[in-house]
Design an enzyme around this catalytic site. Structure first.
Site, PDB file in Angstrom:
ATOM      1  CB  SER A 129      -0.911   0.010   1.229  1.00  0.00           C
ATOM      2  OG  SER A 129      -0.236   0.525   2.363  1.00  0.00           O
ATOM      3  CG  ASP A 130       1.264   5.805  -1.491  1.00  0.00           C
ATOM      4  OD1 ASP A 130       2.174   6.043  -0.674  1.00  0.00           O
ATOM      5  OD2 ASP A 130       1.127   6.452  -2.538  1.00  0.00           O
ATOM      6  CD1 TRP A 131       1.591   7.577   5.605  1.00  0.00           C
ATOM      7  CD2 TRP A 131       3.712   6.964   5.301  1.00  0.00           C
ATOM      8  NE1 TRP A 131       2.268   7.852   6.765  1.00  0.00           N
ATOM      9  CE2 TRP A 131       3.578   7.489   6.607  1.00  0.00           C
ATOM     10  CE3 TRP A 131       4.967   6.528   4.879  1.00  0.00           C
ATOM     11  CZ2 TRP A 131       4.658   7.573   7.480  1.00  0.00           C
ATOM     12  CZ3 TRP A 131       6.030   6.617   5.754  1.00  0.00           C
ATOM     13  CH2 TRP A 131       5.872   7.122   7.042  1.00  0.00           C
ATOM     14  CB  THR A 132      -1.926   5.466   6.311  1.00  0.00           C
ATOM     15  OG1 THR A 132      -2.007   6.758   5.709  1.00  0.00           O
ATOM     16  CG2 THR A 132      -0.750   5.427   7.284  1.00  0.00           C
ATOM     17  CB  ALA A 133      -3.310   4.056   0.604  1.00  0.00           C
TER      18      ALA A 133
END
Length: 625
Positions: A129-133
């Site tokens: 995932s992208d940051w906390t996406a």
């Protein structure tokens, strides 16, 4: 990402606006990071492709905004670089994008992540995932009621890891016990992650060899490579005559005093996500080293773009240096009254000099990732910010011959500079050895040969400005023209070149053979017609005259950079891949259709010679996979 809206602050993180170019550079980057053996050997790491997909043309140019286009554009423009990096280079990891596409956020997009990436392309790597996406499915997109539902949707779509910390995936064990998530999905994600840790040797050798890392960072061979990359990346946008002779390259014998002016002259700007290297050379230091005791170098800051900041999260990186500036949330432009004495000092330096080099552009605050509503980086204007045009105007008014060097991360609408300044050298973020490279180019020790990977729009009102537009676009404006300030592929040299008409081995090729994998060889003669050695990038474009769905007026299909001596002619042979002829038809089949194509070769997208190629057949053929 393919960057098709330069208002987007993350344009600096991309390879440009063209899917073929981005794919070629992406494949090379993955091979450099991972190696070519199919495994990840010593000295290599896993490459993660980001961001899949459609992130580079966000609504209103704002980071994380919806992708405002349909599946034809997704498949023709934004997916091909990812497909090439997966299939050709064996990329092991992919990161979905923050945005939504056709109403479905990418971190929950089964169609793109499972059907296309894992299904059609056969990707067997890890989706991270992208940051906390995944949590954005709750807080931003509102397609999940809570973190548990967000985790369920993300893992069903194929996202293996919730980075950087399990903002939602901590709920997976409870979801499995409740029967809401199949245990097999978690097993598959764990298996892929463990496989990659084994590939990296993390169980046998879990710790970094710090001594080896210290030897590698700052190694003279690596610095030399950074310098060569910087030299080859420089783009000469303009070089008009001053007193009958092109201003560049500067003549050492005639330059006794040189004024180096501008907010970016004495800084090494590297862009977002870059730390401060052990060694760096800014433009001022590069020119001082180049001139030595043979000339006097005067320096004036000219203007400041943004106020200095203190990075409270990383205090050691505060002040005006790049990482601290990029990390800080607040951006304040410097007041014009504070810049007035700086401009006056620059004018005084220019008046005392034989030539002025004005180094302007952006910094890591004026173009960057907008990662939250309080940390913005996208813009509504492409103009030079602050008092930079006023600085250039004041220096030009002295009558001193003036060169502008641009250092920046995304395209800038430099209309005043392009109209008024005789010579403009575009360095972009040129790296830690950039000052040496720029000085080499200014004084002719290096002949610039780089080409623009994006179109430079005349203004934000001209967007979109990408070169590969559809035939119904660019009808015209009242009171202004539609062509870009500088076209995709543009770049001048201190010599001149002649590029001939493209030659084909045959005037026709069977659609069936293209669909089966045959490429088309095209020969182009290129001649150095000037007085010194130089580089030219021969660019090959295609255009389908008639097709069942609309296609761009031209599309890059191949390119090759050649170095030629004065008077030398070389025949460049480029092979056009079948994918360049293929399209996604109305039924979303990837096919080669019979029809006439223009084959165009030239030094930029705006300067081409043309030939015709007939693709023969009685029907469309599915492209082999």
């Amino acid at each position: 990402d393919v960057a098709r809206d330069p208002r987007w602050g993350r344009t600096e993180e991309t390879y440009g606006e063209d899917p073929y170019l981005v794919g070629r550079l992406g494949v090379a980057a993955v091979r450099g990071l991972q190696g070519r053996s199919g495994t990840v050997g010593p000295g290599h790491v896993i490459a993660t492709l980001k961001h899949m997909a459609g992130h580079g043309q966000p609504e209103s140019g704002e980071n994380t905004a919806p992708a405002p286009f349909g599946e034809h554009t997704l498949r023709e423009v934004f997916l091909p670089p990812f497909e090439a990096a997966v299939k050709e280079a064996g990329a092991i990891s992919v990161m979905p994008s923050y945005n939504e596409y056709d109403g479905v956020p990418m971190h929950a997009n089964v169609h793109v992540l499972r059907d296309i990436l894992r299904g059609e392309w056969g990707f067997r790597g890890t989706l991270v995932s992208d940051w906390t996406a995944p949590n954005d499915l709750v807080s931003l997109h509102h397609v999940a009621a809570d973190s548990g539902e967000a985790a369920r949707r993300a893992i069903v779509a194929g996202v293996d890891a919730d980075l950087p910390d399990p903002s939602t995936y901590g709920a997976l064990s409870a979801l499995v016990r409740a029967g809401r998530v199949p245990e097999a999905l978690v097993d598959s994600a764990v298996a892929r992650t463990l496989r990659h840790k084994f590939m990296l040797g993390l169980f046998e050798h879990p710790y970094v060899d710090t001594a080896a890392a210290a030897r590698s960072v700052g190694d003279p061979a690596h610095r030399a490579l950074a310098l060569e990359a910087a030299r080859r990346s420089l783009v000469l946008l303009k070089n008009a005559p001053v007193r009958g002779t092109p201003l560049l390259p500067l003549d050492r014998a005639r330059v006794r005093t040189i004024a180096v002016i501008g907010p970016n002259a004495a800084e090494t700007l590297l862009g977002g996500y870059s730390e401060t290297p052990l060694r760096s050379v800014n433009v001022l230091d590069g020119i001082r080293a180049k001139m030595g005791s043979n000339a006097r170098v005067l320096y004036a800051e000219g203007v400041r773009i943004t106020e200095p900041v203190r990075d409270t999260a990383f205090p050691a990186r505060g002040g005006s240096n790049s990482p601290g500036r990029w990390h800080a949330d607040t951006v304040r432009l410097v007041d014009s009254r504070a810049n007035a004495p700086r401009i006056a000092a620059a004018v005084a330096a220019a008046r005392r000099s034989d030539v002025a080099v004005v180094v302007i552009g952006d910094n890591e605050q004026t173009a960057r990732e907008a990662w939250s509503r309080v940390h913005l980086g996208d813009r509504t204007s492409l103009d030079l910010v602050g008092d930079q045009n006023a600085l250039v105007r004041a220096v030009l008014a002295t009558g001193t011959p003036t060169v502008v060097v641009l250092i920046h991360g995304r395209p800038l609408s430099i209309r005043y500079v392009a109209d008024s300044v005789p010579a403009v050298l575009d360095a972009w973020y040129v790296g830690q050895e950039g000052g040496t490279a720029v000085a080499d180019a200014l004084f002719g020790d290096v002949n610039p040969g780089g080409k623009l990977p994006v179109s430079i729009a005349r203004s934000v009102g001209h967007l979109p400005a990408f070169y590969n537009y559809k035939p119904s676009a660019r009808r015209g404006y009242l009171f202004d023209r539609t062509d870009p300030l500088f076209p995709f592929g543009h770049g001048l040299s201190y010599t001149t070149f002649r590029i001939g008409v493209p030659r084909l081995a045959s005037a026709s090729v069977a659609a069936e053979r293209l669909a089966a994998g045959d490429s088309v060889p095209v020969q182009v003669d290129v001649t150095n017609t000037g007085a010194r050695a130089g580089d030219e990038v021969v660019q090959l474009y295609l255009h389908a005259l008639v097709s069942s769905v609309t296609r761009p007026v031209m599309q890059l299909a191949a390119f090759e950079r050649v170095t030629l001596r004065p008077g030398e002619t070389r025949t460049v042979t480029m092979r056009v891949a079948p994918q360049a002829f293929a399209l996604w038809d109305a039924d979303m089949r990837h096919v080669v259709e019979p029809g006439e194509f223009e084959v165009m070769a030239g030094a930029s997208s705006a300067a081409v010679q043309r030939a015709r190629l007939a693709v023969t057949g009685t029907r469309a053929y599915d492209v082999g996979r």
